[in-house]
Design a protein around this motif. Structure first.
Motif, PDB file in Angstrom:
ATOM      1  N   SER A  60      47.224  90.588  27.067  1.00  0.00           N
ATOM      2  CA  SER A  60      47.622  89.591  28.056  1.00  0.00           C
ATOM      3  C   SER A  60      48.875  88.856  27.573  1.00  0.00           C
ATOM      4  N   PHE A  61      49.609  88.282  28.494  1.00  0.00           N
ATOM      5  CA  PHE A  61      50.796  87.501  28.135  1.00  0.00           C
ATOM      6  C   PHE A  61      50.392  86.372  27.196  1.00  0.00           C
ATOM      7  N   GLU A  62      49.317  85.689  27.552  1.00  0.00           N
ATOM      8  CA  GLU A  62      48.857  84.561  26.742  1.00  0.00           C
ATOM      9  C   GLU A  62      48.522  85.004  25.317  1.00  0.00           C
ATOM     10  N   GLY A  63      47.751  86.065  25.186  1.00  0.00           N
ATOM     11  CA  GLY A  63      47.372  86.558  23.865  1.00  0.00           C
ATOM     12  C   GLY A  63      48.585  86.966  23.044  1.00  0.00           C
ATOM     13  N   TYR A  64      49.510  87.638  23.697  1.00  0.00           N
ATOM     14  CA  TYR A  64      50.723  88.093  23.028  1.00  0.00           C
ATOM     15  C   TYR A  64      51.564  86.897  22.561  1.00  0.00           C
ATOM     16  N   PHE A  65      51.741  85.943  23.455  1.00  0.00           N
ATOM     17  CA  PHE A  65      52.569  84.777  23.145  1.00  0.00           C
ATOM     18  C   PHE A  65      51.943  83.928  22.036  1.00  0.00           C
ATOM     19  N   ILE A  66      50.656  83.715  22.113  1.00  0.00           N
ATOM     20  CA  ILE A  66      49.971  82.916  21.090  1.00  0.00           C
ATOM     21  C   ILE A  66      50.059  83.614  19.739  1.00  0.00           C
ATOM     22  N   THR A  67      49.951  84.933  19.719  1.00  0.00           N
ATOM     23  CA  THR A  67      50.092  85.680  18.471  1.00  0.00           C
ATOM     24  C   THR A  67      51.486  85.485  17.885  1.00  0.00           C
ATOM     25  N   ILE A  68      52.506  85.526  18.735  1.00  0.00           N
ATOM     26  CA  ILE A  68      53.871  85.270  18.265  1.00  0.00           C
ATOM     27  C   ILE A  68      53.944  83.882  17.627  1.00  0.00           C
ATOM     28  N   CYS A  69      53.391  82.900  18.305  1.00  0.00           N
ATOM     29  CA  CYS A  69      53.435  81.522  17.793  1.00  0.00           C
ATOM     30  C   CYS A  69      52.699  81.404  16.460  1.00  0.00           C
ATOM     31  N   LYS A  70      51.549  82.033  16.360  1.00  0.00           N
ATOM     32  CA  LYS A  70      50.794  81.981  15.106  1.00  0.00           C
ATOM     33  C   LYS A  70      51.592  82.620  13.975  1.00  0.00           C
ATOM     34  N   ASN A  71      52.195  83.782  14.245  1.00  0.00           N
ATOM     35  CA  ASN A  71      53.006  84.448  13.226  1.00  0.00           C
ATOM     36  C   ASN A  71      54.214  83.607  12.830  1.00  0.00           C
ATOM     37  N   LEU A  72      54.844  82.994  13.813  1.00  0.00           N
ATOM     38  CA  LEU A  72      55.992  82.126  13.511  1.00  0.00           C
ATOM     39  C   LEU A  72      55.567  80.935  12.655  1.00  0.00           C
ATOM     40  N   TRP A  73      54.421  80.348  12.962  1.00  0.00           N
ATOM     41  CA  TRP A  73      53.967  79.192  12.193  1.00  0.00           C
ATOM     42  C   TRP A  73      53.639  79.604  10.761  1.00  0.00           C
ATOM     43  N   ILE A  74      52.979  80.725  10.598  1.00  0.00           N
ATOM     44  CA  ILE A  74      52.667  81.213   9.245  1.00  0.00           C
ATOM     45  C   ILE A  74      53.963  81.440   8.474  1.00  0.00           C
ATOM     46  N   ARG A  75      54.939  82.045   9.124  1.00  0.00           N
ATOM     47  CA  ARG A  75      56.245  82.269   8.484  1.00  0.00           C
ATOM     48  C   ARG A  75      56.908  80.935   8.133  1.00  0.00           C
ATOM     49  N   GLU A  76      56.809  79.978   9.026  1.00  0.00           N
ATOM     50  CA  GLU A  76      57.418  78.666   8.801  1.00  0.00           C
ATOM     51  C   GLU A  76      56.787  77.973   7.597  1.00  0.00           C
ATOM     52  N   VAL A  77      55.488  78.051   7.492  1.00  0.00           N
ATOM     53  CA  VAL A  77      54.782  77.439   6.356  1.00  0.00           C
ATOM     54  C   VAL A  77      55.228  78.111   5.050  1.00  0.00           C
ATOM     55  N   LYS A  78      55.298  79.443   5.066  1.00  0.00           N
ATOM     56  CA  LYS A  78      55.742  80.165   3.870  1.00  0.00           C
ATOM     57  C   LYS A  78      57.190  79.822   3.542  1.00  0.00           C
ATOM     58  N   LYS A  79      58.013  79.751   4.583  1.00  0.00           N
ATOM     59  CA  LYS A  79      59.427  79.457   4.389  1.00  0.00           C
ATOM     60  C   LYS A  79      59.629  78.060   3.800  1.00  0.00           C
ATOM     61  N   SER A  80      58.795  77.120   4.219  1.00  0.00           N
ATOM     62  CA  SER A  80      58.947  75.749   3.715  1.00  0.00           C
ATOM     63  C   SER A  80      58.705  75.693   2.207  1.00  0.00           C
ATOM     64  N   LYS A  81      57.931  76.631   1.710  1.00  0.00           N
ATOM     65  CA  LYS A  81      57.695  76.688   0.270  1.00  0.00           C
ATOM     66  C   LYS A  81      58.899  77.255  -0.476  1.00  0.00           C
ATOM     67  N   MET A 138      57.235  76.712  19.704  1.00  0.00           N
ATOM     68  CA  MET A 138      57.209  77.116  21.109  1.00  0.00           C
ATOM     69  C   MET A 138      58.582  77.630  21.534  1.00  0.00           C
ATOM     70  N   GLN A 139      59.639  76.906  21.154  1.00  0.00           N
ATOM     71  CA  GLN A 139      60.998  77.319  21.507  1.00  0.00           C
ATOM     72  C   GLN A 139      61.359  78.646  20.851  1.00  0.00           C
ATOM     73  N   LYS A 140      61.051  78.788  19.569  1.00  0.00           N
ATOM     74  CA  LYS A 140      61.360  80.037  18.867  1.00  0.00           C
ATOM     75  C   LYS A 140      60.626  81.212  19.495  1.00  0.00           C
ATOM     76  N   ALA A 141      59.378  80.995  19.874  1.00  0.00           N
ATOM     77  CA  ALA A 141      58.594  82.065  20.493  1.00  0.00           C
ATOM     78  C   ALA A 141      59.183  82.453  21.844  1.00  0.00           C
ATOM     79  N   LEU A 142      59.603  81.455  22.618  1.00  0.00           N
ATOM     80  CA  LEU A 142      60.229  81.745  23.910  1.00  0.00           C
ATOM     81  C   LEU A 142      61.523  82.534  23.721  1.00  0.00           C
ATOM     82  N   ILE A 143      62.312  82.156  22.726  1.00  0.00           N
ATOM     83  CA  ILE A 143      63.566  82.873  22.453  1.00  0.00           C
ATOM     84  C   ILE A 143      63.256  84.299  22.011  1.00  0.00           C
ATOM     85  N   GLN A 144      62.323  84.429  21.081  1.00  0.00           N
ATOM     86  CA  GLN A 144      61.972  85.751  20.572  1.00  0.00           C
ATOM     87  C   GLN A 144      61.486  86.655  21.699  1.00  0.00           C
TER      88      GLN A 144
END
Length: 186
Positions: free
Chosen positions: A68-89, A47-53
């Motif tokens: 919509s703002f909501e759709g855009y923001f949620i998409t950012i969060c989903k992309n960040l989470w996917i990246r985070e999961v990949k990064k953890s590997k 959530m914090q990373k998405a707000l900063i981005q």
């Protein structure tokens, strides 16, 4: 949700508006991450990373939403989470965790991914309505058989052929956009 109000809140650093974003969207972000092997701290971080981005992107006065703002923001969060999961590997553990990507680089990479996603979404909306519908069903992993039923196509092969043609049209539309060349090499 008031898209303009939230965008201005991010541009101006308005804590009340940012808190409102957090109140309205954090439960959805949290739910998404918890369902995908994350925890409460992960959800807060995303959530914090998405707000900063989004705050960084909002500083560009020409920046505007294509959804919509909501759709855009949620998409950012989903992309960040996917990246985070990949990064953890990609992390190496000996006595501790070594993070291979700096926060600045992480934000830049996230913004880059978001720009690619926006280009994709824009071009998906520009292809014919039929192609757009077919591709959305395909990308949502609806079976060919089900698509044939929904769209009244005679056979599964017809669906496959139409999807192939639509994917080709989408690919051509994306690759002919000048932004594609810039995004491809970053």
């Amino acid at each position: 949700m008031n898209t303009n109000y939230f965008l201005q809140s991010l541009r101006n650093g308005d804590n009340l508006g940012i808190r409102k974003i957090y109140q309205e969207l954090y439960p959805k972000v949290r739910s998404f991450i918890l369902k995908r092997d994350g925890n409460e701290d992960d959800a807060k971080d995303i959530m914090q990373k998405a707000l900063i981005q989004l705050s960084v992107r909002a500083q560009d006065k020409n920046f505007q939403f294509t959804s919509s703002f909501e759709g855009y923001f949620i998409t950012i969060c989903k992309n960040l989470w996917i990246r985070e999961v990949k990064k953890s590997k990609l992390r190496v553990t000996n006595d501790g965790v070594i993070d291979l990507v700096s926060d600045d680089m992480e934000i830049a990479m996230s913004v880059h991914e978001q720009e690619k996603w926006e280009l994709f979404q824009e071009k998906l909306n520009e292809v014919s309505e039929n192609c757009s519908e077919l591709l959305k069903l395909f990308f949502n992993k609806v079976s060919y058989k089900k698509i044939a039923e929904l769209k009244n196509y005679a056979t599964v092969n017809t669906v496959k052929q139409r999807i192939f043609k639509c994917k080709s049209k989408l690919k051509e539309a994306i690759q002919s956009d000048q932004r594609y060349q810039q995004l491809k090499y970053l």
